[in-house]
Design a protein around this motif. Structure first.
Motif, mmCIF file in Angstrom:
data_model
loop_
_atom_site.group_PDB
_atom_site.id
_atom_site.type_symbol
_atom_site.label_atom_id
_atom_site.label_comp_id
_atom_site.label_asym_id
_atom_site.label_seq_id
_atom_site.Cartn_x
_atom_site.Cartn_y
_atom_site.Cartn_z
ATOM 1 N N ASN A 1 -2.434 0.670 12.908
ATOM 2 C CA ASN A 1 -3.632 1.180 12.237
ATOM 3 C C ASN A 1 -4.201 0.104 11.336
ATOM 4 O O ASN A 1 -3.451 -0.594 10.656
ATOM 5 N N GLY A 2 -5.531 0.006 11.305
ATOM 6 C CA GLY A 2 -6.172 -0.903 10.369
ATOM 7 C C GLY A 2 -5.905 -0.431 8.953
ATOM 8 O O GLY A 2 -5.981 0.768 8.676
ATOM 9 N N LEU A 3 -5.577 -1.360 8.078
ATOM 10 C CA LEU A 3 -5.271 -0.987 6.704
ATOM 11 C C LEU A 3 -6.359 -1.431 5.742
ATOM 12 O O LEU A 3 -6.883 -0.632 4.981
ATOM 13 N N ASP A 4 -6.713 -2.716 5.776
ATOM 14 C CA ASP A 4 -7.620 -3.227 4.760
ATOM 15 C C ASP A 4 -8.080 -4.628 5.135
ATOM 16 O O ASP A 4 -7.554 -5.244 6.071
ATOM 17 N N THR A 5 -9.025 -5.131 4.369
ATOM 18 C CA THR A 5 -9.439 -6.530 4.439
ATOM 19 C C THR A 5 -9.440 -7.046 3.010
ATOM 20 O O THR A 5 -10.034 -6.424 2.129
ATOM 21 N N ILE A 6 -8.742 -8.157 2.794
ATOM 22 C CA ILE A 6 -8.521 -8.674 1.449
ATOM 23 C C ILE A 6 -8.929 -10.141 1.387
ATOM 24 O O ILE A 6 -8.712 -10.888 2.339
ATOM 25 N N HIS A 7 -9.459 -10.555 0.264
ATOM 26 C CA HIS A 7 -9.751 -11.979 0.051
ATOM 27 C C HIS A 7 -8.419 -12.718 -0.076
ATOM 28 O O HIS A 7 -7.484 -12.204 -0.705
ATOM 29 N N PRO A 8 -8.307 -13.914 0.522
ATOM 30 C CA PRO A 8 -7.028 -14.646 0.478
ATOM 31 C C PRO A 8 -6.440 -14.827 -0.922
ATOM 32 O O PRO A 8 -5.220 -14.769 -1.089
ATOM 33 N N LYS A 9 -7.274 -14.991 -1.937
ATOM 34 C CA LYS A 9 -6.737 -15.202 -3.291
ATOM 35 C C LYS A 9 -6.053 -13.952 -3.850
ATOM 36 O O LYS A 9 -5.232 -14.034 -4.756
ATOM 37 N N ASP A 10 -6.359 -12.788 -3.265
ATOM 38 C CA ASP A 10 -5.813 -11.522 -3.763
ATOM 39 C C ASP A 10 -4.653 -10.985 -2.934
ATOM 40 O O ASP A 10 -4.081 -9.945 -3.269
ATOM 41 N N ILE A 11 -4.290 -11.684 -1.866
ATOM 42 C CA ILE A 11 -3.350 -11.111 -0.896
ATOM 43 C C ILE A 11 -1.951 -10.884 -1.464
ATOM 44 O O ILE A 11 -1.346 -9.848 -1.207
ATOM 45 N N ILE A 12 -1.412 -11.807 -2.228
ATOM 46 C CA ILE A 12 -0.032 -11.659 -2.706
ATOM 47 C C ILE A 12 0.080 -10.475 -3.664
ATOM 48 O O ILE A 12 0.999 -9.660 -3.539
#
Length: 138
Positions: A26-37
């Motif tokens: 299932n698709g969960l989200d899309t996040i900016h790389p700086k916020d991923i951790i």
């Protein structure tokens, strides 16, 4: 436990996750790389994840694509931040095209189809579903 997949991009990371029985992606989200951790730390406090699957960008001839060094850096960051989490790379050729086709076939309007975050999330979902199908045959 769940499996989580990433379609890495320098502007957005599409994220997909399986159900706890690892039957459906299932698709969960899309996040900016700086916020991923930070996002992953919060998610992993709520949900048990067994492994990460990261799209391995390749050209048609199988050689690494231009985005491969960025993905390699992302994988290094994941390993550093979550050292006990297994990480698998999976060929992601065609996932973006498949995602765009799936979105088009869903009948959504043009504005929704042009939403790149949606394409990234669907790409991660296709990647994860491919991983599930491959796992079923092993």
């Amino acid at each position: 436990m769940r499996v989580m997949a990433f379609d890495y991009g320098t502007k957005r990371i599409g994220i997909a996750v399986t159900d706890p029985l690892q039957m459906i992606a299932n698709g969960l989200d899309t996040i900016h790389p700086k916020d991923i951790i930070e996002y992953l730390k919060k998610y992993l406090q709520r949900e048990q994840v067994e492994r990460f699957v990261v799209g391995d960008p390749k050209q048609m001839d199988g050689t690494p694509s231009q985005s491969a060094p960025h993905v390699k850096g992302f994988v290094t960051l994941l390993k550093k931040s979550f050292p006990d989490m297994p990480i698998e790379m999976l060929d992601e050729r065609f996932t973006s095209k498949m995602a765009s086709a799936a979105i088009l076939q869903s009948g959504v309007n043009k504005t929704t189809r042009q939403n790149k975050a949606l394409v990234d999330t669907v790409s991660a979902t296709i990647l994860l579903q491919s991983w599930l199908e491959r796992k079923a045959f092993l």
